[in-house]
Write a protein that holds these residues in place. Structure first.
Motif, PDB file in Angstrom:
ATOM      1  N   HIS A   1      20.650  40.859  50.110  1.00  0.00           N
ATOM      2  CA  HIS A   1      20.865  42.104  50.862  1.00  0.00           C
ATOM      3  C   HIS A   1      21.417  41.822  52.254  1.00  0.00           C
ATOM      4  O   HIS A   1      22.012  42.684  52.873  1.00  0.00           O
ATOM      5  CB  HIS A   1      19.577  42.935  50.926  1.00  0.00           C
ATOM      6  N   LEU A   2      21.210  40.573  52.741  1.00  0.00           N
ATOM      7  CA  LEU A   2      21.727  40.218  54.072  1.00  0.00           C
ATOM      8  C   LEU A   2      23.202  39.838  54.048  1.00  0.00           C
ATOM      9  O   LEU A   2      23.833  39.757  55.081  1.00  0.00           O
ATOM     10  CB  LEU A   2      20.935  39.038  54.639  1.00  0.00           C
ATOM     11  N   ARG A   3      23.713  39.506  52.871  1.00  0.00           N
ATOM     12  CA  ARG A   3      25.089  38.980  52.833  1.00  0.00           C
ATOM     13  C   ARG A   3      25.912  39.677  51.741  1.00  0.00           C
ATOM     14  O   ARG A   3      26.302  39.056  50.756  1.00  0.00           O
ATOM     15  CB  ARG A   3      25.091  37.451  52.688  1.00  0.00           C
ATOM     16  N   LYS A   4      26.145  40.956  51.963  1.00  0.00           N
ATOM     17  CA  LYS A   4      26.932  41.768  51.026  1.00  0.00           C
ATOM     18  C   LYS A   4      28.318  41.138  50.825  1.00  0.00           C
ATOM     19  O   LYS A   4      28.902  40.606  51.758  1.00  0.00           O
ATOM     20  CB  LYS A   4      27.096  43.196  51.576  1.00  0.00           C
ATOM     21  N   GLY A   5      28.801  41.171  49.589  1.00  0.00           N
ATOM     22  CA  GLY A   5      30.093  40.561  49.286  1.00  0.00           C
ATOM     23  C   GLY A   5      29.911  39.481  48.235  1.00  0.00           C
ATOM     24  O   GLY A   5      28.796  39.166  47.828  1.00  0.00           O
ATOM     25  N   ASP A   6      31.020  38.891  47.797  1.00  0.00           N
ATOM     26  CA  ASP A   6      30.942  37.881  46.732  1.00  0.00           C
ATOM     27  C   ASP A   6      30.470  36.517  47.230  1.00  0.00           C
ATOM     28  O   ASP A   6      30.026  35.686  46.447  1.00  0.00           O
ATOM     29  CB  ASP A   6      32.313  37.715  46.062  1.00  0.00           C
ATOM     30  N   ASN A   7      30.595  36.272  48.536  1.00  0.00           N
ATOM     31  CA  ASN A   7      30.155  34.997  49.127  1.00  0.00           C
ATOM     32  C   ASN A   7      30.825  33.790  48.471  1.00  0.00           C
ATOM     33  O   ASN A   7      30.164  32.859  47.996  1.00  0.00           O
ATOM     34  CB  ASN A   7      28.623  34.851  49.057  1.00  0.00           C
ATOM     35  N   LEU A   8      32.156  33.822  48.462  1.00  0.00           N
ATOM     36  CA  LEU A   8      32.907  32.692  47.900  1.00  0.00           C
ATOM     37  C   LEU A   8      32.713  31.446  48.752  1.00  0.00           C
ATOM     38  O   LEU A   8      32.528  31.564  49.962  1.00  0.00           O
ATOM     39  CB  LEU A   8      34.400  33.032  47.827  1.00  0.00           C
ATOM     40  N   PHE A   9      32.779  30.258  48.175  1.00  0.00           N
ATOM     41  CA  PHE A   9      32.904  29.934  46.755  1.00  0.00           C
ATOM     42  C   PHE A   9      31.551  29.519  46.197  1.00  0.00           C
ATOM     43  O   PHE A   9      31.466  28.563  45.447  1.00  0.00           O
ATOM     44  CB  PHE A   9      33.919  28.803  46.541  1.00  0.00           C
ATOM     45  N   SER A  10      30.499  30.235  46.580  1.00  0.00           N
ATOM     46  CA  SER A  10      29.176  29.886  46.068  1.00  0.00           C
ATOM     47  C   SER A  10      29.098  30.193  44.576  1.00  0.00           C
ATOM     48  O   SER A  10      29.861  31.014  44.057  1.00  0.00           O
ATOM     49  CB  SER A  10      28.102  30.679  46.823  1.00  0.00           C
ATOM     50  N   CYS A  11      28.165  29.524  43.885  1.00  0.00           N
ATOM     51  CA  CYS A  11      27.890  29.777  42.455  1.00  0.00           C
ATOM     52  C   CYS A  11      29.176  29.819  41.631  1.00  0.00           C
ATOM     53  O   CYS A  11      29.363  30.716  40.805  1.00  0.00           O
ATOM     54  CB  CYS A  11      27.112  31.078  42.271  1.00  0.00           C
ATOM     55  N   SER A  12      30.065  28.873  41.882  1.00  0.00           N
ATOM     56  CA  SER A  12      31.381  28.865  41.248  1.00  0.00           C
ATOM     57  C   SER A  12      31.681  27.488  40.661  1.00  0.00           C
ATOM     58  O   SER A  12      30.983  26.515  40.946  1.00  0.00           O
ATOM     59  CB  SER A  12      32.477  29.162  42.291  1.00  0.00           C
ATOM     60  N   THR A  13      32.770  27.433  39.893  1.00  0.00           N
ATOM     61  CA  THR A  13      33.446  26.169  39.624  1.00  0.00           C
ATOM     62  C   THR A  13      34.707  26.189  40.473  1.00  0.00           C
ATOM     63  O   THR A  13      35.466  27.170  40.413  1.00  0.00           O
ATOM     64  CB  THR A  13      33.852  26.050  38.140  1.00  0.00           C
TER      65      THR A  13
END
Ligand SMILES: O=C(O)c1cc(C(=O)O)c2c(n1)C(=O)C(=O)c1cc(C(=O)O)[nH]c1-2
Length: 560
Positions: free
Chosen positions: A262-274
């Protein structure tokens, strides 16, 4: 003659060597060796065992590398041993001196070393890289990756790609900035660095050591609110794979920091990615994000393994979030996505057109602001639990059966959010959790997964959570270890368990196989540890009958 690039890329164990984490940098963990096979594996017997010694008996997640009759195996607490691979005789050992105050989140583990020319190279818990002479254990070079006091550590095995040494970083629970780095394996000198959080600049160094900008990874503030990207996590803590056919290195990235979304709205790239990185330039060529705006610690760090299907080069990842993803290895385009665990509550599926998950909003932990107990109203039950449908234990792919062998776990968690602020070197979670079993009779299941149909072809269940990697062979066998201490072998086509051996402590490492003097060997490190005993709560108790350990086990067939 030293270990060359060409050898590392092309040899799996057929030559008698295991030259990389994953077997080859591609990471299939398939060996064509077939002297040990379904017909004779029941006779497999210990050839030798070696104790890592001392009081440091825990968390042996390491995969050995084997070259010219010598085994190089890292132990927990940043130790490395060189052993005679036929007899287990110790040739030398190196104990890195660790400072007080190291901060590995999930035990004092190390997953293995890289071989290059006459060197053996590994990363340490205080975020350094150490290169030793294979012959003597003498220090060739040592270099700092980053500041352990800021929460950086390193647990992954480095890999060699196109003549470069590639490494990641750990520290996602402390608000570090994830990145992938390439060095000259002979000197340790940086060649490029590529951050995996949108907004951070990458750099390259030319032969004279001149530093040049290498572009920004993404666009500052596009998918992160305010300054949160500056401490955004996305640690590349499990290391990577490399496919010489595509020229790309594939690194999984961990959770965005802090955990609460809830503190970091958005996709937050490139976390949890390949992220797929061109090893020549250090640029991100494509990325695929499994869990945008992660709220469950569904860390996307797991290994991405390339393989051929219907004339196409594809790659697959069994994500912590419970979905198995198949992507085009060159473009990153999603081909298929399906669950490999039975219970997923945070998303109802993956939209194959957009590549995005269909979230179930009520199963996302909410905003605890203003509640009397600091968490009220934010708590939800979610599955998988944050330890994941699969975690650090690498899966294997057999080009003979066309199946992936995935060490998976069925569990859920209660998770809630808490207020949090970034402080250098302090835990940066903003969440609390309790892992919950889902079934009375099992948590772990080794599953044979068909990447084309999404079908689970067979499974072998385990009472406790599986935490060891997998090997598959030309002998139609699949080898894996269990927390109860067994190294097991099953028929790769049917899943029938055809051999097992009690190693004396839980197995959390991947097995390997190699051949020398005409004999095929199988090896695995034994020694319970990793994240489950630290964070698993009541589920960890399912294995409390076993003690800690630190032993290398090696097996072969009797001579007659
Ligand atoms: O975000 C990170 O930097 C980071 C690092 C590590 C690690 O280096 O071992 C783990 C994790 N996260 C993690 O989330 C996790 O579940 C985990 C399990 C283990 C293990 O070795 O058993 N390491 C890690």
């Amino acid at each position: 003659a030293g270990v060359t690039d060409q050898m590392i890329d092309t040899e799996s164990s057929a030559s008698g060597n295991v030259l990389s984490w994953g077997g080859t940098p591609q990471g299939q963990r398939f060996s064509p060796l077939n002297k040990i096979n379904t017909a004779n594996v029941s006779k497999l017997t210990p050839a030798w065992a070696f104790s890592f010694g001392g009081e440091k008996q825990r968390g042996q997640e390491s995969q050995p590398v084997i070259y010219n009759g010598r085994m190089f195996i890292t132990g927990s607490y940043s130790r490395l041993y060189a052993l005679d691979a036929a007899t287990g005789k110790k040739l030398w050992k190196y104990e890195h001196r660790l400072p007080e105050g190291i901060m590995p989140c999930c035990d004092v583990v190390n997953r293995g070393a890289a071989l290059y020319d006459d060197l053996v190279i590994f990363a340490t818990l205080d975020a350094q890289l150490v290169a030793l002479k294979q012959d003597t254990g003498e220090l060739a070079w040592k270099t700092k990756i980053d500041d352990y006091a800021a929460g950086y550590s390193a647990t992954a095995a480095p890999i060699i790609a196109n003549g470069l040494l590639l490494t990641g970083v750990s520290g996602g629970e402390f608000g570090v900035v994830g990145r992938v780095e390439a060095r000259d394996p002979k000197t340790g000198k940086l060649v490029w660095t590529r951050p995996t959080v949108e907004g951070h600049m990458g750099y390259m160094w030319d032969k004279d050591g001149t530093k040049k900008e290498n572009g920004v990874s993404g666009t500052t503030n596009q998918t992160w609110p305010g300054d949160l990207w500056k401490t955004g996590g996305a640690a590349t803590w499990l290391g990577g794979t490399y496919d010489p056919k595509t020229g790309l290195a594939y690194f999984g990235t961990g959770n965005p920091a802090p955990w609460n979304s809830h503190l970091r709205k958005g996709d937050n790239l490139f976390s949890c990615s390949t992220v797929a990185i061109d090893v020549k330039t250090g640029k991100i060529v494509w990325h695929y994000q499994g869990t945008p705006n992660d709220s469950w610690d569904f860390d996307g760090a797991n290994e991405f393994i390339t393989f051929d299907q219907d004339g196409k080069r594809l790659g697959a990842k069994a994500d912590r979030n419970g979905f198995f993803y198949v992507l085009d290895a060159t473009t990153g385009k999603l081909q298929n996505a399906f669950p490999f665990v039975k219970k997923i509550t945070w998303a109802s599926g993956v939209d194959l057109k957009t590549g995005r998950p269909n979230f179930v909003p009520e199963n996302r932990p909410g905003d605890p602001t203003g509640s009397a107990d600091g968490k009220k109203g934010s708590e939800v039950f979610a599955a998988p639990g944050f330890l994941g449908g699969k975690n650090q234990m690498p899966m294997a792919y057999s080009p003979q059966t066309h199946l992936f062998y995935v060490p998976s776990n069925e569990w859920g968690m209660e998770i809630w959010n808490e207020p949090v602020a970034y402080k250098k070197g302090a835990a940066y979670l903003g969440a609390g959790f309790t892992i919950k079993p889902l079934n009375e009779d099992y948590i772990g299941a080794l599953r044979a997964v068909d990447p084309k149909t999404g079908k689970i072809v067979w499974e072998v269940k385990d009472n406790a959570p599986l935490w060891g990697g997998v090997l598959t062979t030309g002998g139609n066998l699949v080898f894996w270890g269990t927390p109860e201490g067994y190294l097991k072998a099953a028929d790769a086509k049917t899943g029938k368990v055809v051999w097992q051996f009690q190693t004396g402590s839980g197995v959390v490492a991947p097995p390997v196989t190699w051949q020398q003097n005409g004999e095929q060997y199988v090896a695995v490190a034994s020694g319970w540890g990793g994240a489950v005993p630290l964070w698993g709560g009541e589920v960890a108790k399912r294995v409390n009958f076993l003690e800690q350990g630190g032993t290398m086990w090696v097996f072969k067939l009797p001579k007659n």
